[in-house]
Design an enzyme around this catalytic site. Structure first.
Site, PDB file in Angstrom:
ATOM      1  N   HIS A   1       0.832  -1.202   0.000  1.00 50.28           N
ATOM      2  CA  HIS A   1       0.000   0.000   0.000  1.00 50.28           C
ATOM      3  C   HIS A   1       0.872   1.260   0.000  1.00 50.28           C
ATOM      4  O   HIS A   1       1.891   1.315   0.682  1.00 50.28           O
ATOM      5  CB  HIS A   1      -0.906   0.005   1.236  1.00 50.28           C
ATOM      6  CG  HIS A   1      -2.071   0.939   1.127  1.00 50.28           C
ATOM      7  ND1 HIS A   1      -1.935   2.307   1.220  1.00 50.28           N
ATOM      8  CD2 HIS A   1      -3.390   0.697   0.937  1.00 50.28           C
ATOM      9  CE1 HIS A   1      -3.122   2.868   1.094  1.00 50.28           C
ATOM     10  NE2 HIS A   1      -4.027   1.915   0.929  1.00 50.28           N
TER      11      HIS A   1
ATOM     12  N   GLY B   1       4.822  21.149  12.298  1.00 51.10           N
ATOM     13  CA  GLY B   1       6.005  20.347  12.578  1.00 51.10           C
ATOM     14  C   GLY B   1       7.200  20.742  11.744  1.00 51.10           C
ATOM     15  O   GLY B   1       7.136  21.639  10.902  1.00 51.10           O
ATOM     16  N   PRO B   2       8.304  20.048  11.944  1.00 51.66           N
ATOM     17  CA  PRO B   2       9.565  20.413  11.283  1.00 51.66           C
ATOM     18  C   PRO B   2       9.579  20.054   9.800  1.00 51.66           C
ATOM     19  O   PRO B   2       8.921  19.107   9.372  1.00 51.66           O
ATOM     20  CB  PRO B   2      10.598  19.578  12.047  1.00 51.66           C
ATOM     21  CG  PRO B   2       9.833  18.369  12.500  1.00 51.66           C
ATOM     22  CD  PRO B   2       8.457  18.871  12.830  1.00 51.66           C
TER      23      PRO B   2
ATOM     24  N   PHE C   1      13.584  15.964   7.629  1.00 55.31           N
ATOM     25  CA  PHE C   1      13.178  14.573   7.487  1.00 55.31           C
ATOM     26  C   PHE C   1      13.397  13.827   8.802  1.00 55.31           C
ATOM     27  O   PHE C   1      14.462  13.922   9.417  1.00 55.31           O
ATOM     28  CB  PHE C   1      13.997  13.925   6.366  1.00 55.31           C
ATOM     29  CG  PHE C   1      13.648  12.494   6.090  1.00 55.31           C
ATOM     30  CD1 PHE C   1      12.343  12.102   5.828  1.00 55.31           C
ATOM     31  CD2 PHE C   1      14.651  11.517   6.082  1.00 55.31           C
ATOM     32  CE1 PHE C   1      12.038  10.783   5.564  1.00 55.31           C
ATOM     33  CE2 PHE C   1      14.358  10.197   5.817  1.00 55.31           C
ATOM     34  CZ  PHE C   1      13.040   9.821   5.560  1.00 55.31           C
TER      35      PHE C   1
ATOM     36  N   PRO D   1      13.566  10.183   9.846  1.00 58.25           N
ATOM     37  CA  PRO D   1      13.621   8.860   9.213  1.00 58.25           C
ATOM     38  C   PRO D   1      12.727   7.804   9.860  1.00 58.25           C
ATOM     39  O   PRO D   1      12.127   6.988   9.158  1.00 58.25           O
ATOM     40  CB  PRO D   1      15.103   8.476   9.340  1.00 58.25           C
ATOM     41  CG  PRO D   1      15.828   9.767   9.475  1.00 58.25           C
ATOM     42  CD  PRO D   1      14.911  10.664  10.232  1.00 58.25           C
TER      43      PRO D   1
ATOM     44  N   GLY E   1       8.749   9.583   9.119  1.00 61.04           N
ATOM     45  CA  GLY E   1       8.264  10.016   7.815  1.00 61.04           C
ATOM     46  C   GLY E   1       7.376  11.220   7.989  1.00 61.04           C
ATOM     47  O   GLY E   1       7.778  12.229   8.565  1.00 61.04           O
TER      48      GLY E   1
END
Length: 538
Positions: free
Chosen positions: A82, A163-164, A167, A169, A172
Site C-alpha cells: 500500500h 512540525g519540522p 526529514f 527517518p 516520515g
C-alpha cells in the site's frame, strides 16, 4: 445532542501483532473513545483503526495512537504493497452526527498542531482541511511515498503545515484532514459478473473512461461474482452519501438490471454506517409509497426491508449503525425515576429539583396527552376523514414530548452550576471576580434552560389546536388536561426565567431574553383559551 466524530487512522504496520495491539490499546483505553474496528493487512503491512468520540475525546484518541506509533514503528524498515509515507500514514476525521465538516477541519488542525509539537514530526493537511489546491488530494500529498520524502521536504512548496521541515527517518510524515463518511455497499444480482460490471461502469462517476462518465457522482465501483453467495454484485464505495445516497444507488442498479432482464436480490452494507444514511433511504420510500412512519426505529426497519439488507447476512442495527454502537443511557436521573420517586424528590427538603423541573414535566405531560389523542384518532375507520390532520400532528407532538423530557434534568443541572459559583471562595479580589463570572454564567444557563422549555412548548400549540378540532371527541377531557398542563408548564418555566433574571447584570441580554419569554407566555395563554373554546363546542 452528543457530537460523534469518526477517526480512521492508518498505521504502517500490519504484521507485528505486538505493535498492532499496542496501538489498539492506546486508542481504546482513551476515556470517551469507542474503538470500533482494527483491520490489519499482512501484504499491505498496514492496519486501519476505526474509532469514534466527541470533538475533544477523538483528538485524544488520535494522539494516543500517534504516541504508540512513535514508540513502536520505524519506517526505515517498512515495506508494503500500500502507498505510504509515514508511521501514522493518514488520519482523517469524519462527521457522523451533530457535527459539521467545518468542525472536523478544525479538529484535524488541532490534532496536527498538538501531535507535531509533542512528537516533533511533520504533518500535512489534506482534503477539506487543506487550503491549497495542489496539495488537497492524498495521492498528491503522498507522491513518491516515504522514499521520496527527504528530498521533497527540501522544496518550500512542500513544507509541512505543522512540525519540522526536516526529514524524520523513523516517522516520515502524516497526512490529516477531514472527509465525508465512506460507505462500502454492494447490490446483489442474480446474474453474471460481466453484467454486474457493465452496470457498475454505467453508474460509477469515472464511467468507462475519458469522455464516458457514469451517472452518479462520488461513486467508485465495479462488478464481480461472489461464490459464497452464488450471486453477482455491483460493489461500490459511496464517497459522499449526501451526494449519492444508498437508496439512489440501489434504485439505479434496479433500473439497469431491469434493462438486462436480471433480478436484484437485496444488498449489503460492508462495515458500519451513519444513522442518517438509512433514515434518508426510509424518507425516500415513505414519500414514494405514501407511507405514514415517523418513529426512528420503524424508519430503520423500512430501509432494511426496501434495500434487502438481510439478504446475505443479518443486518443488526445495534451492530451496524454507529450511533447505536456508541449509544449510552441518557444521564437523566430525574426523568428515569418512577412517578412516585420523582414527586417525592420534588417534595424533599432540597432546593432542586424544583419548579423548573416540575414545569418541564408538566409541559411534557401536555404534549404527551395531545400525542396520545392524535394517535388514538389516527387509523380508526370512523375518523378516516381526519387522517391527514392526525398524520400531520402526531410526529410534531411525539417529538416535542421526547425533547421536553430531558429538560426535567437539565433544569436541575443548570441550578447546580449557579450553586457551584456561589460556593467559590471570595477571599481575594481575583477570587471575587472569578466567583462573580461563574455565578453570572450559571444564571444565564439557569435562564436558557427554562427558556428552551418554553420554546419547545410553544411549538406544540398549533398541533394541539388541530388535535382539539379533529381529534376523537371521546378524548375531549384529555386534550383539555393536556392544554392546561402545557400552559402551566410554559408559565412555570417563565417564572424561572424571571426569578433568575433579577441578578443578571448584562442589561442587553436581559432585554432580549425577557422580550422572547414574555411573547411566548402571552401566546401560551391565548392558545390555551383557543383550545378551550374549540372543545367547549363539542
Amino acid at each position: 445532542m452528543k457530537k460523534i466524530i469518526e477517526c480512521v487512522p492508518n498505521f504502517s504496520e500490519g504484521q507485528n501483532e505486538t505493535v498492532i495491539n499496542a496501538i489498539a490499546e492506546a486508542i481504546g483505553s482513551t476515556t470517551g473513545v469507542t474503538l470500533l474496528d482494527v483491520d490489519p493487512g499482512k501484504s499491505t503491512n498496514r492496519t486501519v483503526y476505526t474509532f469514534v468520540g466527541d470533538e475533544k475525546t477523538v483528538i485524544e484518541g488520535a494522539l494516543a495512537g500517534a504516541r504508540a506509533a512513535r514508540e513502536n514503528i520505524d519506517m526505515r524498515a517498512h515495506k508494503g504493497e500500500h502507498p505510504r509515507f509515514g508511521a501514522m500514514d493518514v488520519c482523517p476525521f469524519i462527521p457522523v452526527a451533530n457535527v459539521t465538516m467545518e468542525e472536523c477541519v478544525e479538529i484535524s488542525k488541532t490534532f496536527a498542531k498538538r501531535a507535531a509539537q509533542e512528537l516533533n514530526v511533520p504533518f500535512f493537511l489534506y482534503e477539506e482541511a487543506s487550503e491549497q489546491a495542489y496539495r488537497k488530494k492524498l495521492p498528491d500529498v503522498r507522491k513518491g511515498e516515504y522514499e521520496a520524502l527527504e528530498e521533497r521536504l527540501k522544496d518550500p512548496q512542500w513544507a509541512p503545515d505543522f512540525g519540522p521541515s526536516e526529514f524524520v527517518p523513523t516517522w516520515g510524515a502524516t497526512a490529516t484532514g477531514a472527509r465525508m463518511f465512506l460507505i462500502a455497499y454492494n447490490v446483489n444480482l442474480l446474474g453474471t459478473s460481466n453484467q454486474a460490471h457493465r452496470i457498475a461502469l454505467d453508474l460509477r462517476e469515472a464511467g468507462r473512461g475519458k469522455g464516458q462518465p457514469g451517472k452518479l457522482k462520488d461513486v467508485k465501483g465495479m462488478g464481480w461474482f461472489v461464490d459464497e453467495y452464488n450471486m453477482a454484485q455491483v460493489t461500490v464505495n459511496l464517497n459522499n452519501y449526501k451526494v449519492t445516497p444508498i437508496h439512489v444507488l440501489f434504485e439505479e442498479v434496479k433500473k439497469k438490471a431491469d434493462e438486462l432482464n436480471i433480478a436484484v436480490a437485496g444488498s449489503e452494507i460492508v462495515g458500519i454506517v451513519p444513522l442518517e444514511s438509512l433514515v434518508m433511504a426510509a424518507d425516500y420510500y415513505i414519500e414514494k409509497e405514501g407511507l405514514f412512519i415517523y418513529q426512528e426505529e420503524q424508519k430503520v426497519r423500512l430501509a432494511m426491508e426496501r434495500l434487502g439488507l438481510n439478504s446475505v447476512a443479518q443486518f443488526n442495527p445495534k451492530e451496524k449503525i454507529i450511533e447505536y454502537i456508541v449509544a449510552q443511557a441518557p444521564d437523566e436521573p430525574l426523568a428515569s425515576m418512577t412517578v412516585r420517586e420523582f414527586i417525592e424528590e420534588v417534595a424533599a427538603r432540597t432546593s432542586a429539583p424544583g419548579g423548573g423541573s416540575a414545569s418541564a414535566a408538566m409541559a411534557a405531560m401536555g404534549t404527551g396527552l395531545g400525542a396520545m389523542v392524535a394517535k388514538l384518532t389516527q387509523g380508526v375507520r370512523k375518523f378516516e376523514s381526519k387522517e391527514s390532520q392526525m398524520q400531520a400532528v402526531i410526529p410534531v407532538l411525539n417529538d416535542l414530548t421526547q425533547s421536553l423530557i430531558p429538560m426535567i434534568d437539565k433544569d436541575t443541572s443548570a441550578f447546580n452550576e449557579y450553586m457551584e459559583g456561589l460556593r467559590m471562595p471570595r477571599n481575594t479580589e481575583a477570587e471575587k471576580v472569578a466567583r462573580k463570572v461563574k455565578m453570572q454564567a450559571g444564571l444565564k444557563t439557569a435562564i436558557q434552560v427554562p427558556l428552551e422549555t418554553m420554546s419547545l412548548g410553544d411549538k406544540a400549540w398549533d398541533a394541539l389546536i388541530t388535535t382539539a378540532e379533529h381529534g376523537n371527541p371521546a378524548s375531549k377531557s384529555d386534550v383539555q388536561v393536556g392544554a392546561k398542563a402545557l400552559e402551566t408548564g410554559i408559565w412555570g418555566a417563565f417564572q424561572n426565567v424571571l426569578i433568575n433574571m433579577a441578578n443578571i447584570e448584562d442589561e442587553d441580554y436581559k432585554a432580549e431574553i425577557l422580550a422572547q419569554a414574555q411573547a411566548m407566555e402571552k401566546r401560551s395563554r391565548e392558545k390555551f383559551l383557543q383550545v378551550m373554546a374549540i372543545l367547549d363546542k363539542i
